[in-house]
Design a protein around this motif. Structure first.
Motif, PDB file in Angstrom:
ATOM      1  N   THR A 186       0.837  -1.198   0.000  1.00  0.00           N
ATOM      2  CA  THR A 186       0.000   0.000   0.000  1.00  0.00           C
ATOM      3  C   THR A 186       0.877   1.255   0.000  1.00  0.00           C
ATOM      4  N   SER A 187       0.381   2.257  -0.669  1.00  0.00           N
ATOM      5  CA  SER A 187       1.116   3.511  -0.789  1.00  0.00           C
ATOM      6  C   SER A 187       1.004   4.309   0.503  1.00  0.00           C
ATOM      7  N   PHE A 188       2.083   5.026   0.824  1.00  0.00           N
ATOM      8  CA  PHE A 188       2.091   5.867   2.013  1.00  0.00           C
ATOM      9  C   PHE A 188       2.861   7.147   1.705  1.00  0.00           C
ATOM     10  N   ALA A 189       2.311   8.277   2.163  1.00  0.00           N
ATOM     11  CA  ALA A 189       2.945   9.581   1.953  1.00  0.00           C
ATOM     12  C   ALA A 189       3.317  10.216   3.282  1.00  0.00           C
ATOM     13  N   LEU A 190       4.463  10.835   3.330  1.00  0.00           N
ATOM     14  CA  LEU A 190       4.919  11.560   4.509  1.00  0.00           C
ATOM     15  C   LEU A 190       3.861  12.567   4.970  1.00  0.00           C
ATOM     16  N   SER A 191       3.198  13.211   4.044  1.00  0.00           N
ATOM     17  CA  SER A 191       2.200  14.229   4.385  1.00  0.00           C
ATOM     18  C   SER A 191       1.035  13.666   5.198  1.00  0.00           C
TER      19      SER A 191
END
Length: 170
Positions: free
Chosen positions: A43-48
């Protein structure tokens, strides 16, 4: 004694290196660049997604002996500040510069890493390595809840003291 030619060369290098430093993407007081990668489960994960929290971004790899040695210390920090984690005030984001997913997953399991781990499995060719100007590991960046860089490349007692001071204020 420095002759004119050597002096000119030194002046040029000082000016050039100052220019390069002034254009650095990772400067204390500036916003940290976004990072978006996949977690081990794909799954994708963003710092934001961690906005509002103090975040220790830990750049590491399983093939990096000092990085591996640092994992138990990071685990201790994570446990020490578990209340801040639960209250959405602190998080560690592990960014792996590995290229082998199996090795990366085994290290996560072996060290019982509970904080978020992401990687693009592109080794040194990861765009994040260039974006964050990483030329050696381990490397870390600490950002505040707005994504502003508070500190970078702190380890051991320096990191411990910085986290203690910063998290006691939140």
């Amino acid at each position: 004694m420095i002759n004119m030619k050597t002096g000119s060369t030194l002046l040029f290098l000082m000016i050039f290196s100052g220019t390069v430093m002034a254009q650095s993407a990772i400067e204390i007081g500036k916003k940290a660049p976004e990072i978006t990668m996949n977690k081990a489960d794909g799954t994708s994960f963003a710092l934001s997604a961690l906005k509002g929290k103090v975040v220790l971004i830990d750049f590491w790899a399983t093939w990096c002996a000092p990085c591996v040695e640092e994992q138990p210390e990071l685990k201790t920090f994570y446990e020490t500040y578990s209340e801040q984690v639960k209250n959405n005030k602190f998080e560690i984001l592990g960014v792996s510069l590995d290229k082998n997913k199996e090795s990366w997953q085994k290290a996560i399991d072996r060290f019982n890493i509970k904080w978020i781990q992401i990687s693009d499995l592109k080794f040194w060719k990861s765009p994040v390595a260039k974006l964050y100007e990483i030329d050696e590991l381990p490397f870390n960046v600490i950002i505040d809840g707005q994504g502003t860089v508070l500190a970078k490349n702190l380890h051991g007692k320096d990191l411990e003291e910085f986290l203690k001071k910063t998290l006691s204020q939140n």
